[in-house]
Design a protein around this motif. Structure first.
Motif, PDB file in Angstrom:
ATOM      1  N   VAL A  75       0.854  -1.198   0.000  1.00  0.00           N
ATOM      2  CA  VAL A  75       0.000   0.000   0.000  1.00  0.00           C
ATOM      3  C   VAL A  75       0.886   1.243   0.000  1.00  0.00           C
ATOM      4  CG1 VAL A  75      -1.803   1.260   1.244  1.00  0.00           C
ATOM      5  CG2 VAL A  75      -1.705  -1.245   1.379  1.00  0.00           C
ATOM      6  N   GLY A  76       0.553   2.220  -0.825  1.00  0.00           N
ATOM      7  CA  GLY A  76       1.259   3.495  -0.805  1.00  0.00           C
ATOM      8  C   GLY A  76       0.653   4.423   0.238  1.00  0.00           C
ATOM      9  N   ILE A  77       1.504   5.031   1.073  1.00  0.00           N
ATOM     10  CA  ILE A  77       1.061   5.964   2.119  1.00  0.00           C
ATOM     11  C   ILE A  77       1.219   7.391   1.603  1.00  0.00           C
ATOM     12  CG2 ILE A  77       1.434   6.748   4.485  1.00  0.00           C
ATOM     13  CD1 ILE A  77       0.423   3.931   4.369  1.00  0.00           C
ATOM     14  N   ASN A  78       0.165   8.205   1.804  1.00  0.00           N
ATOM     15  CA  ASN A  78       0.163   9.568   1.275  1.00  0.00           C
ATOM     16  C   ASN A  78      -0.287  10.570   2.335  1.00  0.00           C
ATOM     17  OD1 ASN A  78       0.631   8.851  -1.643  1.00  0.00           O
ATOM     18  ND2 ASN A  78      -1.224   7.679  -1.248  1.00  0.00           N
ATOM     19  N   PRO A  79       0.227  11.816   2.271  1.00  0.00           N
ATOM     20  CA  PRO A  79      -0.191  12.834   3.243  1.00  0.00           C
ATOM     21  C   PRO A  79      -1.697  13.039   3.303  1.00  0.00           C
ATOM     22  CG  PRO A  79       1.758  13.584   2.060  1.00  0.00           C
ATOM     23  CD  PRO A  79       1.319  12.301   1.398  1.00  0.00           C
ATOM     24  N   THR A 340      10.797   3.789   3.144  1.00  0.00           N
ATOM     25  CA  THR A 340      10.594   2.997   4.352  1.00  0.00           C
ATOM     26  C   THR A 340       9.346   2.132   4.248  1.00  0.00           C
ATOM     27  OG1 THR A 340      11.550   4.859   5.554  1.00  0.00           O
ATOM     28  CG2 THR A 340      10.528   3.123   6.875  1.00  0.00           C
ATOM     29  N   ARG A 341       9.433   0.908   4.774  1.00  0.00           N
ATOM     30  CA  ARG A 341       8.299  -0.026   4.787  1.00  0.00           C
ATOM     31  C   ARG A 341       7.821  -0.214   6.226  1.00  0.00           C
ATOM     32  NH1 ARG A 341       8.702  -4.668   1.002  1.00  0.00           N
ATOM     33  NH2 ARG A 341       8.282  -5.888   2.864  1.00  0.00           N
ATOM     34  N   ILE A 365       6.692   5.799   0.946  1.00  0.00           N
ATOM     35  CA  ILE A 365       6.496   5.034   2.181  1.00  0.00           C
ATOM     36  C   ILE A 365       5.421   3.987   1.929  1.00  0.00           C
ATOM     37  CG2 ILE A 365       5.759   5.171   4.595  1.00  0.00           C
ATOM     38  CD1 ILE A 365       6.927   8.024   4.608  1.00  0.00           C
ATOM     39  N   ILE A 366       5.727   2.752   2.328  1.00  0.00           N
ATOM     40  CA  ILE A 366       4.898   1.606   1.971  1.00  0.00           C
ATOM     41  C   ILE A 366       4.392   0.873   3.211  1.00  0.00           C
ATOM     42  CG2 ILE A 366       4.913  -0.669   0.825  1.00  0.00           C
ATOM     43  CD1 ILE A 366       5.001   1.613  -1.150  1.00  0.00           C
ATOM     44  N   LEU A 367       3.136   0.456   3.157  1.00  0.00           N
ATOM     45  CA  LEU A 367       2.534  -0.400   4.186  1.00  0.00           C
ATOM     46  C   LEU A 367       2.409  -1.806   3.601  1.00  0.00           C
ATOM     47  CD1 LEU A 367       1.370   0.288   7.052  1.00  0.00           C
ATOM     48  CD2 LEU A 367      -0.893   0.271   5.986  1.00  0.00           C
ATOM     49  N   THR A 368       2.759  -2.816   4.404  1.00  0.00           N
ATOM     50  CA  THR A 368       2.743  -4.200   3.918  1.00  0.00           C
ATOM     51  C   THR A 368       1.750  -5.015   4.759  1.00  0.00           C
ATOM     52  OG1 THR A 368       4.669  -4.649   5.327  1.00  0.00           O
ATOM     53  CG2 THR A 368       5.088  -4.150   3.023  1.00  0.00           C
ATOM     54  N   PRO A 369       0.523  -5.227   4.256  1.00  0.00           N
ATOM     55  CA  PRO A 369      -0.541  -5.856   5.047  1.00  0.00           C
ATOM     56  C   PRO A 369      -0.278  -7.285   5.480  1.00  0.00           C
ATOM     57  CG  PRO A 369      -1.451  -4.672   3.178  1.00  0.00           C
ATOM     58  CD  PRO A 369       0.016  -4.718   2.976  1.00  0.00           C
ATOM     59  N   TRP A 370       0.607  -7.979   4.802  1.00  0.00           N
ATOM     60  CA  TRP A 370       0.801  -9.407   5.127  1.00  0.00           C
ATOM     61  C   TRP A 370       2.067  -9.658   5.933  1.00  0.00           C
ATOM     62  CZ3 TRP A 370      -2.915 -13.001   4.335  1.00  0.00           C
ATOM     63  CH2 TRP A 370      -3.972 -12.609   3.515  1.00  0.00           C
ATOM     64  N   GLU A 371       2.832  -8.625   6.261  1.00  0.00           N
ATOM     65  CA  GLU A 371       4.034  -8.794   7.063  1.00  0.00           C
ATOM     66  C   GLU A 371       3.685  -8.650   8.543  1.00  0.00           C
ATOM     67  OE1 GLU A 371       7.364  -6.420   6.073  1.00  0.00           O
ATOM     68  OE2 GLU A 371       7.565  -7.251   4.045  1.00  0.00           O
ATOM     69  N   GLU A 372       4.318  -9.475   9.354  1.00  0.00           N
ATOM     70  CA  GLU A 372       4.094  -9.395  10.797  1.00  0.00           C
ATOM     71  C   GLU A 372       4.873  -8.240  11.374  1.00  0.00           C
ATOM     72  OE1 GLU A 372       1.952 -11.217  12.473  1.00  0.00           O
ATOM     73  OE2 GLU A 372       1.390 -12.337  10.666  1.00  0.00           O
ATOM     74  N   GLN A 373       4.431  -7.789  12.549  1.00  0.00           N
ATOM     75  CA  GLN A 373       5.076  -6.657  13.257  1.00  0.00           C
ATOM     76  C   GLN A 373       6.507  -7.006  13.629  1.00  0.00           C
ATOM     77  OE1 GLN A 373       2.665  -5.038  16.336  1.00  0.00           O
ATOM     78  NE2 GLN A 373       4.369  -4.068  17.389  1.00  0.00           N
TER      79      GLN A 373
END
Length: 373
Positions: A75-79, A340-341, A365-373
């Motif tokens: 996912v792309g993160i945007n202001p 950054t991810r 800046i990227i969000l990765t829904p399937w990666e664990e914390q």
């Protein structure tokens, strides 16, 4: 898969080889992961700071006519998502909601009347009905665009807002031409890096700025001819560097990422007949001297992506932009830069970073829904 497994012991199949379509295997594997019918998603139940971004479990949505169910890989993160989350945006979402309109993933189900997509297609998205900050999301088929299967999901998630905004600002609003000079004021973010690549491909001389040495190196590596430090305290020296790089005349085009801080400076750095395109702004501007615009017969125009591309069929300007972007990606001219991810559980940290750049991040800046914390 069960039928195939059961058949393994049948003498008829011994020593024989069968070509099973990849899409069938993918769909079988995906359906197995979806048997719970639940997914993890970021939920906003009240407006506020980054802390209101909470991860919870919700039902996996089902696509209706003309829609795709996409397994969201990145996912792309945007202001703009931070403005909506805060409740101060002009059009606020209805609570509760899942943020996000851009992402990259794989089609796992299609609604009726969908002809151009099939299960297994990798796509980048220009919109979402249910929000992309989730493991699955519903995407209207006219908001999905195909990618090669081996295309990195992180890069796919960095295309939509960055390249569409950069193309609209530079080519459609500023009417950029070869041999002109563009100053990208804030070139190390997603939109800025996209603008650098589009400008170089179009034959412009490209000046860019960044706030760190890492960022300045990145924009040079991406294609800037000249790299400047926009945290330069001596503004006269900063202006003289732009003048020196343009043989004293100033930039023909300025793509501005923070107009409330830089607009007055931009008007001084602009050439006669130049164009400033405002892509980003975070407050009101006091003391603007419009006489500079008069003296240079220059112009200032705004650029906001939601003004096009939100309906079906898409308008001509969006069709043009998408065609150019897809061609640039296919030819290898456009390479989204990933910064950054963050995993889904760290969505709040991603919102802080996209606004404050505490880690000096550059790129998308990227969000990765399937990666664990």
């Amino acid at each position: 898969p069960q039928a195939i497994h059961s058949a393994a012991g049948n003498p008829f199949f011994k020593g024989r080889h069968f070509n099973i379509p990849a899409a069938l295997i993918f769909r079988s594997a995906t359906l197995k992961t979806m048997t719970s019918k639940m997914m993890r998603a970021v939920l906003v139940s009240k407006f506020g700071g980054p802390e209101v971004l909470k991860v919870g479990e919700v039902s996996i949505p089902k696509p209706k006519a003309g829609e795709l169910l996409v397994k969201t890989l990145a996912v792309g993160i945007n202001p703009v998502e931070t403005y909506k989350r805060g409740g101060g945006y002009k059009i606020s979402p209805k609570l509760p909601y899942t943020p996000g309109t851009e992402g990259c993933g794989v089609v796992v189900d299609v609604g009726s009347d969908v002809k151009d997509f099939k299960v297994g297609d990798k796509v980048w998205q220009t919109g979402s009905l249910t929000g992309t900050y989730a493991q699955y999301n519903i995407c209207p088929s006219y908001h999905a665009w195909k990618l090669p299967k081996n295309y990195a999901a992180d890069k796919g998630a960095a295309i939509s807002l960055a390249f569409r905004t950069a193309y609209r600002a530079l080519m459609q609003k500023a009417n950029a031409k070869p041999k002109q000079t563009v100053f990208i004021h804030g070139a190390s973010g997603g939109v800025g890096l996209a603008a650098v690549q589009i400008a170089r491909t179009a034959g412009l001389k490209v000046l860019g700025s960044a706030g760190t040495e890492e960022g300045r190196k990145l924009i040079l590596d991406t294609g800037c001819h000249v790299s400047l430090n926009h945290r330069e305290k001596d503004r006269k020296n900063y202006l003289s560097q732009i003048k020196d790089a343009t043989n004293g005349k100033g930039a023909d085009i300025i793509i501005e990422m923070l107009a409330n801080r830089n607009l007055n400076f931009d008007m001084e750095a602009l050439a006669k007949g130049g164009r400033i395109v405002v892509v980003g702004n975070r407050g009101e501007i006091d003391g603007v001297n419009c006489r500079l615009l008069m003296q240079k017969e220059a112009s200032v125009t705004g650029c906001m992506l939601p003004n096009f591309g939100s309906k079906d069929p898409l308008d001509e300007t969006e069709v043009e932009a998408i065609a150019a972007i897809q061609a640039g990606i296919k030819a290898g001219f456009y390479q989204p830069i990933v910064g950054t991810r963050f995993p889904l559980d760290k969505a709040a940290d991603a919102h802080v970073e996209v606004m404050e750049h505490k880690t000096g991040s550059a790129g998308k800046i990227i969000l990765t829904p399937w990666e664990e914390q």
